[in-house]
Design a protein around this motif. Structure first.
Motif, PDB file in Angstrom:
ATOM      1  N   PHE A 109      30.432  49.079  42.275  1.00 10.49           N
ATOM      2  CA  PHE A 109      31.463  49.885  42.693  1.00 10.49           C
ATOM      3  C   PHE A 109      33.151  48.579  42.754  1.00 10.49           C
ATOM      4  CE2 PHE A 109      34.294  52.865  44.104  1.00 10.49           C
ATOM      5  CZ  PHE A 109      35.659  52.158  44.916  1.00 10.49           C
ATOM      6  N   SER A 110      32.877  47.434  43.332  1.00  7.27           N
ATOM      7  CA  SER A 110      34.094  46.992  42.744  1.00  7.27           C
ATOM      8  C   SER A 110      34.525  46.094  42.199  1.00  7.27           C
ATOM      9  CB  SER A 110      33.725  45.917  43.834  1.00  7.27           C
ATOM     10  OG  SER A 110      33.096  45.892  45.223  1.00  7.27           O
ATOM     11  N   VAL A 120      38.594  44.466  47.234  1.00  4.16           N
ATOM     12  CA  VAL A 120      37.647  46.075  47.138  1.00  4.16           C
ATOM     13  C   VAL A 120      36.145  45.339  48.922  1.00  4.16           C
ATOM     14  CG1 VAL A 120      36.956  47.281  45.788  1.00  4.16           C
ATOM     15  CG2 VAL A 120      39.384  45.799  45.659  1.00  4.16           C
ATOM     16  N   GLU A 121      35.534  44.373  48.171  1.00  4.00           N
ATOM     17  CA  GLU A 121      34.220  44.519  48.986  1.00  4.00           C
ATOM     18  C   GLU A 121      34.614  44.534  49.773  1.00  4.00           C
ATOM     19  OE1 GLU A 121      33.234  41.391  44.999  1.00  4.00           O
ATOM     20  OE2 GLU A 121      33.598  40.765  46.999  1.00  4.00           O
ATOM     21  N   ARG A 171      35.174  54.757  51.256  1.00  6.27           N
ATOM     22  CA  ARG A 171      34.039  55.697  50.233  1.00  6.27           C
ATOM     23  C   ARG A 171      33.632  56.473  51.514  1.00  6.27           C
ATOM     24  NH1 ARG A 171      30.056  52.324  46.868  1.00  6.27           N
ATOM     25  NH2 ARG A 171      28.779  54.236  46.658  1.00  6.27           N
ATOM     26  N   VAL A 196      43.108  51.057  43.356  1.00  3.69           N
ATOM     27  CA  VAL A 196      44.200  50.947  42.271  1.00  3.69           C
ATOM     28  C   VAL A 196      45.324  51.039  42.392  1.00  3.69           C
ATOM     29  CG1 VAL A 196      44.589  52.104  40.064  1.00  3.69           C
ATOM     30  CG2 VAL A 196      42.177  51.697  40.230  1.00  3.69           C
ATOM     31  N   TRP A 218      46.184  48.583  44.942  1.00  3.72           N
ATOM     32  CA  TRP A 218      47.267  46.885  43.320  1.00  3.72           C
ATOM     33  C   TRP A 218      48.570  47.560  42.948  1.00  3.72           C
ATOM     34  CZ3 TRP A 218      45.484  42.705  41.835  1.00  3.72           C
ATOM     35  CH2 TRP A 218      46.117  42.248  40.808  1.00  3.72           C
ATOM     36  N   GLN A 271      38.156  54.821  44.482  1.00  4.92           N
ATOM     37  CA  GLN A 271      38.743  53.746  43.305  1.00  4.92           C
ATOM     38  C   GLN A 271      40.253  54.656  42.635  1.00  4.92           C
ATOM     39  OE1 GLN A 271      36.827  54.094  39.051  1.00  4.92           O
ATOM     40  NE2 GLN A 271      34.739  53.668  39.785  1.00  4.92           N
ATOM     41  N   ARG A 287      33.169  47.851  39.083  1.00  6.83           N
ATOM     42  CA  ARG A 287      34.749  47.905  38.269  1.00  6.83           C
ATOM     43  C   ARG A 287      35.644  49.261  38.804  1.00  6.83           C
ATOM     44  NH1 ARG A 287      29.070  51.342  38.958  1.00  6.83           N
ATOM     45  NH2 ARG A 287      29.586  52.176  40.612  1.00  6.83           N
ATOM     46  N   VAL A 288      35.741  48.940  39.684  1.00  4.57           N
ATOM     47  CA  VAL A 288      37.169  49.239  40.114  1.00  4.57           C
ATOM     48  C   VAL A 288      38.076  48.297  40.026  1.00  4.57           C
ATOM     49  CG1 VAL A 288      38.947  48.763  42.220  1.00  4.57           C
ATOM     50  CG2 VAL A 288      36.841  49.975  42.521  1.00  4.57           C
ATOM     51  N   ILE A 289      37.617  46.228  39.781  1.00  6.21           N
ATOM     52  CA  ILE A 289      38.157  45.628  38.972  1.00  6.21           C
ATOM     53  C   ILE A 289      38.910  45.605  37.649  1.00  6.21           C
ATOM     54  CG2 ILE A 289      38.677  42.896  38.412  1.00  6.21           C
ATOM     55  CD1 ILE A 289      38.924  44.579  41.519  1.00  6.21           C
ATOM     56  N   ARG A 308      39.322  48.438  36.236  1.00 11.98           N
ATOM     57  CA  ARG A 308      39.920  49.282  35.930  1.00 11.98           C
ATOM     58  C   ARG A 308      40.995  49.147  36.456  1.00 11.98           C
ATOM     59  NH1 ARG A 308      39.923  55.135  38.489  1.00 11.98           N
ATOM     60  NH2 ARG A 308      41.315  55.479  38.491  1.00 11.98           N
ATOM     61  N   LEU A 309      41.106  48.049  36.783  1.00 13.63           N
ATOM     62  CA  LEU A 309      42.678  47.625  37.227  1.00 13.63           C
ATOM     63  C   LEU A 309      43.899  47.455  36.476  1.00 13.63           C
ATOM     64  CD1 LEU A 309      42.625  45.083  40.255  1.00 13.63           C
ATOM     65  CD2 LEU A 309      42.794  47.833  40.238  1.00 13.63           C
ATOM     66  N   PRO A 310      45.034  48.048  36.088  1.00 15.36           N
ATOM     67  CA  PRO A 310      46.008  48.037  34.754  1.00 15.36           C
ATOM     68  C   PRO A 310      46.656  46.315  35.357  1.00 15.36           C
ATOM     69  CG  PRO A 310      47.109  49.530  36.962  1.00 15.36           C
ATOM     70  CD  PRO A 310      45.888  48.790  36.986  1.00 15.36           C
ATOM     71  N   GLU A 311      47.035  45.990  34.009  1.00 15.27           N
ATOM     72  CA  GLU A 311      47.867  45.209  34.088  1.00 15.27           C
ATOM     73  C   GLU A 311      49.536  45.246  35.047  1.00 15.27           C
ATOM     74  OE1 GLU A 311      45.657  42.272  31.853  1.00 15.27           O
ATOM     75  OE2 GLU A 311      47.591  42.005  32.617  1.00 15.27           O
ATOM     76  N   ARG A 312      49.841  43.572  35.754  1.00 13.84           N
ATOM     77  CA  ARG A 312      50.568  44.497  36.979  1.00 13.84           C
ATOM     78  C   ARG A 312      51.079  42.441  36.809  1.00 13.84           C
ATOM     79  NH1 ARG A 312      51.509  43.139  42.029  1.00 13.84           N
ATOM     80  NH2 ARG A 312      49.789  42.147  42.282  1.00 13.84           N
ATOM     81  N   ARG A 314      43.436  38.926  40.569  1.00 13.46           N
ATOM     82  CA  ARG A 314      42.503  39.935  40.983  1.00 13.46           C
ATOM     83  C   ARG A 314      41.187  39.336  41.625  1.00 13.46           C
ATOM     84  NH1 ARG A 314      42.029  43.389  36.141  1.00 13.46           N
ATOM     85  NH2 ARG A 314      44.458  44.247  35.506  1.00 13.46           N
TER      86      ARG A 314
END
Lengths: 107, 178
Positions: free
Chosen positions: A22-23, B24-25, B32, B55, B58, B51, A25-27, A29-33, B17
């Protein structure tokens, strides 16, 4: 139902959920920032560069003189001097680097 | 977590990141779980909402103020994410799906494993008797171990309102089990 029983009811269903990617997949998916620090550093150095350009004797004159010489040469359909061309491309490279850094930095 | 502040700083100031991944972990399980219970056992939906939560965290991590705990801030984003979804769906009734969970709760359960246990008779059905705000407060207080003050910040509600929801939630559940 007393407080203890309620707590027991809820905690008995308190499940620990395994990550299972899961983590990750989240990373992904993160957009550029843009990072705040890189913006501060970039802005600081741009300001420093501009200040140095105006306070250092001769520097502004050198650059402006070469740019002026370049424009004059082009107006008279003449080949500009090597130093004028070098200054011109140097300025382009500098502006391009600054623009790229501001737009793309993500440490 | 003691090093939450360090990880948040690295993520906010440097866009690190890897640091954010560690956050996140650390928090994926409670977030969840919270969303899973809010959605009435919809595993896929809760995963998507979780998710979205991370996001958003972040993207807005620069706005996080160290005065609050990171977990409180994260729960608030999760709560808002769920209710944004609920408003969009324009439906307040929770799904009645069966939850697929292995083993006994509390043993590092992964929702995708067999065998299936039907929670509807027990916990999820119990939650359905509550109003949404009552459900949220009860989950945060009794399951996620948040204080009234923190729940007040998460839901952006006065503490007295939270206490009222708690009181009504307790009454309803007590009557349900009589």
């Amino acid at each position: 139902m007393n407080e203890q029983s309620l707590k027991k009811l809820f905690t008995s269903y308190k499940v620990d959920i395994r990550d299972d990617g899961f983590s990750e997949r989240v990373i992904h998916r993160l957009p550029e920032r843009r990072s705040i620090l890189s913006q501060i550093i970039m802005s600081g150095f741009i300001m420093l560069g501009l200040i140095l350009m105006f306070i250092m004797p001769g520097f502004a004159a050198l650059v402006l003189e070469q740019i002026s010489s370049l424009i004059t040469s082009i107006n008279h359909s003449q080949m500009p001097s090597a130093s004028s061309i070098a200054v011109y491309f140097g300025m382009l490279a500098l502006l391009g680097t600054i623009g790229y850094s501001v737009a793309r930095v993500d440490i | 977590m003691q090093n939450d502040a360090l990880l948040v700083s690295r993520a906010a100031l440097l866009g690190d990141r890897k640091a954010f991944s560690r956050l996140v972990e650390a928090y994926q399980s409670p977030i969840r779980r919270f969303l899973f219970n809010l959605t009435g056992g919809d595993e896929e939906l809760s995963k998507d909402l979780a998710q979205d939560t991370f996001v958003k965290a972040w993207l807005n991590i620069g706005q996080f103020r160290a005065a609050a705990k990171f977990s409180t801030w994260l729960y608030r984003i999760a709560y808002n994410t769920f209710y944004d979804y609920a408003r969009v769906k324009a439906s307040t009734s929770l799904s009645n799906r069966t939850l697929s969970v292995v083993e006994t709760p509390g043993n590092g359960t992964d929702y995708k494993s067999a065998p299936t246990i039907d929670f509807n008779i027990d916990f999820l059905q119990t939650l359905k008797i509550l109003k949404e705000d009552e459900r949220t407060v009860m989950l945060l207080f009794y399951m996620e171990d948040q204080t009234v003050e923190k729940i007040s910040k998460i839901m952006n509600c006065p503490a007295n309102t939270i206490k009222s929801h708690l009181h009504r939630g307790k009454e309803k559940i007590s009557k349900y089990f009589k």
